[in-house]
Design a protein around this motif. Structure first.
Motif, mmCIF file in Angstrom:
data_model
loop_
_atom_site.group_PDB
_atom_site.id
_atom_site.type_symbol
_atom_site.label_atom_id
_atom_site.label_comp_id
_atom_site.label_asym_id
_atom_site.label_seq_id
_atom_site.Cartn_x
_atom_site.Cartn_y
_atom_site.Cartn_z
ATOM 1 N N ARG A 67 0.728 -1.005 -0.004
ATOM 2 C CA ARG A 67 0.078 0.002 -0.139
ATOM 3 C C ARG A 67 0.616 1.261 -0.086
ATOM 4 O O ARG A 67 2.185 1.173 0.720
ATOM 5 N N VAL A 181 2.051 -7.299 -5.638
ATOM 6 C CA VAL A 181 2.925 -8.446 -5.414
ATOM 7 C C VAL A 181 3.031 -9.331 -6.681
ATOM 8 O O VAL A 181 4.395 -9.563 -6.574
ATOM 9 N N THR A 272 -0.899 -16.524 3.401
ATOM 10 C CA THR A 272 -2.375 -16.249 3.220
ATOM 11 C C THR A 272 -2.869 -17.057 2.025
ATOM 12 O O THR A 272 -2.274 -17.218 0.903
ATOM 13 N N PRO A 299 -8.928 -13.906 2.553
ATOM 14 C CA PRO A 299 -9.296 -12.568 2.217
ATOM 15 C C PRO A 299 -10.701 -12.501 1.126
ATOM 16 O O PRO A 299 -10.600 -13.415 0.142
ATOM 17 N N ILE A 341 -10.945 -4.317 1.115
ATOM 18 C CA ILE A 341 -10.367 -3.252 0.718
ATOM 19 C C ILE A 341 -11.735 -2.037 0.259
ATOM 20 O O ILE A 341 -12.763 -2.323 -0.401
ATOM 21 N N TYR A 372 -8.646 1.791 -0.089
ATOM 22 C CA TYR A 372 -7.677 1.349 -1.582
ATOM 23 C C TYR A 372 -6.699 2.416 -1.748
ATOM 24 O O TYR A 372 -6.914 3.663 -1.766
ATOM 25 N N ARG A 375 -1.747 1.214 -7.014
ATOM 26 C CA ARG A 375 -0.062 0.952 -6.961
ATOM 27 C C ARG A 375 0.265 1.066 -8.395
ATOM 28 O O ARG A 375 -0.322 0.280 -9.189
HETATM 29 N N1 SAH Z 1 -2.024 -13.062 -0.683
HETATM 30 C C1 SAH Z 1 -1.482 -11.571 -0.079
HETATM 31 C C2 SAH Z 1 -2.483 -10.402 -0.097
HETATM 32 C C3 SAH Z 1 -1.411 -9.363 -0.469
HETATM 33 S S1 SAH Z 1 -1.532 -8.047 0.373
HETATM 34 C C4 SAH Z 1 -0.734 -12.015 1.372
HETATM 35 O O1 SAH Z 1 0.431 -12.414 1.286
HETATM 36 O O2 SAH Z 1 -1.342 -11.457 2.121
HETATM 37 C C5 SAH Z 1 -2.586 -8.176 1.803
HETATM 38 C C6 SAH Z 1 -3.947 -7.275 1.871
HETATM 39 O O3 SAH Z 1 -3.567 -5.962 1.517
HETATM 40 C C7 SAH Z 1 -4.641 -7.844 0.569
HETATM 41 O O4 SAH Z 1 -5.417 -9.057 1.156
HETATM 42 C C8 SAH Z 1 -5.508 -6.697 0.373
HETATM 43 O O5 SAH Z 1 -6.470 -6.628 1.373
HETATM 44 C C9 SAH Z 1 -4.574 -5.330 0.682
HETATM 45 N N2 SAH Z 1 -4.067 -4.861 -0.465
HETATM 46 C C10 SAH Z 1 -3.383 -5.086 -1.518
HETATM 47 N N3 SAH Z 1 -3.256 -4.250 -2.451
HETATM 48 C C11 SAH Z 1 -3.860 -3.207 -1.956
HETATM 49 C C12 SAH Z 1 -4.059 -2.049 -2.384
HETATM 50 N N4 SAH Z 1 -3.632 -1.410 -3.739
HETATM 51 N N5 SAH Z 1 -4.825 -0.963 -1.859
HETATM 52 C C13 SAH Z 1 -5.321 -1.279 -0.478
HETATM 53 N N6 SAH Z 1 -4.992 -2.692 -0.096
HETATM 54 C C14 SAH Z 1 -4.583 -3.380 -0.717
#
Ligand code: SAH
Ligand code: F3S
Length: 480
Positions: A67, A181, A272, A299, A341, A372, A375
């Motif tokens: 984030r 990611v 996760t 999630p 989110i 949100y 990215r």
């Molecule tokens: N599978 C991954 C999830 C990645 S990030 C893990 O290892 O946990 C963890 C959480 O961050 C996500 O489930 C999502 O809810 C949040 N997230 C990811 N990208 C985001 C973004 N651009 N803005 C806000 N929240 C985000």
């Protein structure tokens, strides 16, 4: 004289694990670990705060890109360290983690105060890189783009002798449009099953009782079969045969079964999971194996099908709900937690209300809710970020309030029950108080001697405090 290194982690559990590995390599190479802190683990494993970096010779930040907020904190600290370097020119400042993978050498231009950067696949080279900066005083980077970013190391400095992180896969082949990611950690790569088994056995022999398997998408693990897996054929419970699937790979449920066979390991958690790979097979394995944690983090991101589609989450709300219902049917006491989110691109008030209704219907034990943030480079960066900040904040707060109420209500059913608690640590504030957790990962505070840390105790839950249950020991403590 030993160089003193301060390490700060800004990210997920994988990020914290990488810091432990870095710390191990540095200590082994003769550096002194001056301080180690975490800035952003999601509650309830909560941040530990504290910098304590004042007198360090090297400041290493293990960064997170998930984030915008996490990146901004690192930029803020870099700005501050630029000023410190004016009076302390020998200070060495370095970055590791996902921001390095995302921005690479570009960061050197923007931050001349930055001395080195090390990629997630290069942690071993950290001591050499710092030496190079010290000798030549020029900006250096080691960022490999291929290979596995998991390093099993018996040098890793765990913060507890009884618990350990165990990364089993990294990267992600899913394409959730909001998520960085897949860019920072690349394609999915799984550690061979034999390696995971060997590492878990080593940890168990070292006194570890509770491992948490880590992966960005942990339940899509597909490891190479191995001699170890083959030797397990026919050794499963109920005459079940543990074998590789049709493609000759070990799937996540099979890996879990293998690890449950390790005597010394008493509890196995994982995070996760993605709903797409939350299969009946996995649920059945959880049901059959009491060592597997009764907390499932799954999630949801949004309760609205329209938004789930825009996020490319690969399932509808009803499909997700059906999975949860099935899991609860098979494992009645399971605790289910989620990520949401708030204010994703195109989210209307109706979509938001649908997520609130999903909370009422599913009644999670906990939810991590994020506003949100776009990215750069992700597919959603091409969509408009059209929910104003104040509306994101309001929706975030509404979700949080509702979840708090549900969490509190859910907690009531535990009061008066007797549960097995793993004693994790003596709480710093009040000696004689121990913090532990149930197999559902519910935190419990109870009174007992420090010698109980690292053991399992039968505890009667007596009440609910702010962030944990209070309880009392049912049986006389056995110091095993
Ligand atoms: N599978 C991954 C999830 C990645 S990030 C893990 O290892 O946990 C963890 C959480 O961050 C996500 O489930 C999502 O809810 C949040 N997230 C990811 N990208 C985001 C973004 N651009 N803005 C806000 N929240 C985000
Ligand atoms: Fe990110 Fe979705 Fe993978 S949230 S880590 S792209 S499963």
């Amino acid at each position: 004289m030993k160089l003193k290194v301060a390490i700060k982690s800004f990210g997920c559990q994988m990020n914290v694990y990488d810091s432990e590995v870095a710390r191990g390599f540095l200590s082994d190479a003769g550096f002194e670990i001056y301080s180690e802190s975490e800035e952003s683990l999601p509650a309830p494993s909560a941040a530990q705060g504290g910098g304590g970096e004042e007198n360090a010779d090297v400041i290493l930040m293990n960064t997170c890109s998930v984030r915008e907020h996490a990146e901004e904190r690192v930029y803020g600290r870099l700005g501050m360290l630029g000023k410190v370097k004016k009076t302390k020119p020998d200070l060495i400042v370095g970055l590791m983690g996902c921001m390095v993978e995302e921005h690479r050498e570009k960061l050197f231009k923007r931050f001349p105060q930055l001395d080195f950067m090390i990629g997630t696949r290069n942690i071993k080279e950290l001591p050499g890189l710092i030496e190079e900066v010290r000798k030549n005083r020029r900006q250096v980077a080691q960022i490999r783009q291929d290979g596995l970013s998991i390093e099993y190391s018996d040098l890793a400095k765990r913060s507890s002798p009884h618990q350990a992180w165990l990364p089993i896969m990294t990267g992600c082949d899913k394409v959730c449009t909001f998520c960085i990611v897949p860019i920072t950690r690349g394609a999915e790569v799984s550690m061979p099953a034999r390696e995971v088994y060997r590492e878990a056995s080593r940890l168990a022999a070292d006194g570890v009782k509770w491992v948490t398997l880590l992966g960005q998408n942990v339940n899509s693990y597909r490891g190479n079969p191995s001699a170890r897996a083959a030797s397990f054929e026919g050794a499963g419970d109920g005459g079940k045969v543990l074998i590789a699937d049709g493609k000759g790979e070990i799937t996540f449920p099979r890996l879990l079964e293998m690890l449950c066979e390790i005597e010394g390991l008493k509890r196995i958690s994982f995070t996760t999971s993605h709903p797409h790979d939350a299969t009946e097979d996995l649920f059945q394995v959880i049901r059959r194996n009491p060592k597997i944690s009764r907390r499932f983090h799954l999630p949801l991101q949004s309760g609205s099908d329209r938004i789930l589609k825009r996020m490319k989450r690969l399932h509808t709300y009803d499909e997700y709900l059906a999975s949860i219902r099935r899991l609860r049917e098979l494992v009645p006491d399971i605790s289910i937690t989620t990520d949401i989110i708030a204010g994703f691109s195109g989210e209307t008030e109706e979509d938001h209300l649908t997520t609130l209704r999903a909370f009422e219907e599913i009644r999670y034990d906990a939810a991590y809710i994020y506003k949100y943030s776009v990215r750069p480079g992700t597919p959603a960066a091409k969509l408009s970020d059209d929910v104003p900040q104040e509306i994101k904040a309001r929706r975030n707060a509404e979700l949080l309030d509702l979840q708090k109420k549900i969490s509190r209500e859910n907690a009531q059913k535990w009061i008066g029950r007797e549960v097995t608690v793993f004693a994790e640590a003596v709480t710093a504030k009040k000696t004689g108080q121990i913090l532990g957790s149930t197999v559902q990962d519910k935190k419990v505070v109870f009174e007992g001697p420090a010698g109980l840390v690292g053991t399992f105790q039968e505890i009667r839950i007596t009440g609910l405090r702010n962030d944990a249950f209070s309880g009392e020991i049912v049986t006389a403590p056995a110091l095993l």
